[in-house]
Design an enzyme around this catalytic site. Structure first.
Site, PDB file in Angstrom:
ATOM      1  N   CYS A  58       5.822   0.772   0.792  1.00 27.11           N
ATOM      2  CA  CYS A  58       5.609   1.959  -0.045  1.00 27.11           C
ATOM      3  C   CYS A  58       6.899   2.200  -0.806  1.00 27.11           C
ATOM      4  O   CYS A  58       7.925   2.557  -0.214  1.00 27.11           O
ATOM      5  CB  CYS A  58       5.246   3.173   0.814  1.00 27.11           C
ATOM      6  SG  CYS A  58       5.016   4.690  -0.152  1.00 27.11           S
TER       7      CYS A  58
ATOM      8  N   GLU B 184       1.014   0.617  -5.916  1.00 26.45           N
ATOM      9  CA  GLU B 184       1.253  -0.796  -5.666  1.00 26.45           C
ATOM     10  C   GLU B 184       0.968  -1.546  -6.965  1.00 26.45           C
ATOM     11  O   GLU B 184       0.354  -0.997  -7.886  1.00 26.45           O
ATOM     12  CB  GLU B 184       0.385  -1.327  -4.524  1.00 26.45           C
ATOM     13  CG  GLU B 184       0.787  -0.845  -3.142  1.00 26.45           C
ATOM     14  CD  GLU B 184       2.182  -1.290  -2.714  1.00 26.45           C
ATOM     15  OE1 GLU B 184       2.779  -2.150  -3.404  1.00 26.45           O
ATOM     16  OE2 GLU B 184       2.691  -0.776  -1.705  1.00 26.45           O
TER      17      GLU B 184
END
Length: 228
Positions: A2, A106
């Site tokens: 993350c 992402e």
């Protein structure tokens, strides 16, 4: 992993209500559309059996560190080894928190044309990342709180972009995770699992989020088909 996330609530009062913390917890709050490592954010912890919000910087620095040189390498902690790694071991046993967000990013595609996707709930509610925190002495008489986000294997939706994702806690599990009295490492680790595949959707968004200086609502405008 993350590496970027969002918290887009328009005002601190609604954010406080959803988190179950005092209404004055977010006096200086502003929406963020591209929170990046080493930037300031906030975390929630349990203190005297109540949830408390404290400011914190993303990138864990151990309490005895002389400088923050390792912070950039400690933005994430792997769930599989978090209780054993020296960088995170003490915080896992003593200083667990949640990191409030409402989405994370992402990327997919070739290095020359990376396409970001924003992973978020279809109902717009918060996601609570499992985290750890530490305070270190930045300067004489100046202490700074820092945090890391715990990651796990990706679920079916995130797995189309990356093999890791942040651990997202259900609200009922968040208090169990943050409870400073909890000492059973195995019980805590059972919480560190991939989110259900139907929790998140993936919306392709503007490549402008690749620049950490960009932080505005248009970053989240859809740039392609949303994936469920």
């Amino acid at each position: 992993m993350c590496g970027r996330f969002t918290i887009t609530r328009r005002d601190g009062n609604s954010l406080a209500a959803e988190l179950g913390v005092p209404a004055d917890s977010f006096v200086d709050y502003r929406p963020r559309y591209n929170v990046a490592p080493m930037q300031k954010h906030f975390i929630v912890r349990i203190k005297y059996e109540n949830r408390e919000v404290i400011p914190a910087r993303w990138g864990l620095v151990k309490s005895g560190a002389k400088d923050a040189s390792m912070a950039a390498k400690c933005i994430n902690a792997r769930s599989e080894t978090v209780e054993a790694r020296p960088a995170f071991r003490d915080a896992f046993h003593k200083r667990r928190c949640v990191v409030p967000a409402d989405g994370f990013f992402e990327w997919t595609g070739p290095k020359t044309a990376r396409q970001p996707a924003w992973f978020h709930r279809d109902d717009g509610r918060l996601v609570l990342f499992a985290g750890l925190y530490e305070a270190w002495q930045k300067e004489p008489s100046v202490w700074e709180t820092t945090f890391t986000i715990i990651t796990t294997t990706a679920n079916a939706v995130v797995g189309q972009y990356h093999d890791r994702m942040p651990v997202i806690l259900a609200d009922r599990d968040a208090d169990d995770w943050m409870d400073p009295r909890a000492a059973d490492a195995l019980a805590l680790k059972r919480l560190l699992v991939p989110a259900p595949a139907d929790l998140l959707i993936a919306t392709p968004v503007s490549p402008k989020i690749n620049n950490v200086r960009n932080d505005s609502p248009e970053l989240l405008e859809p740039a392609g088909q949303t994936l469920h």
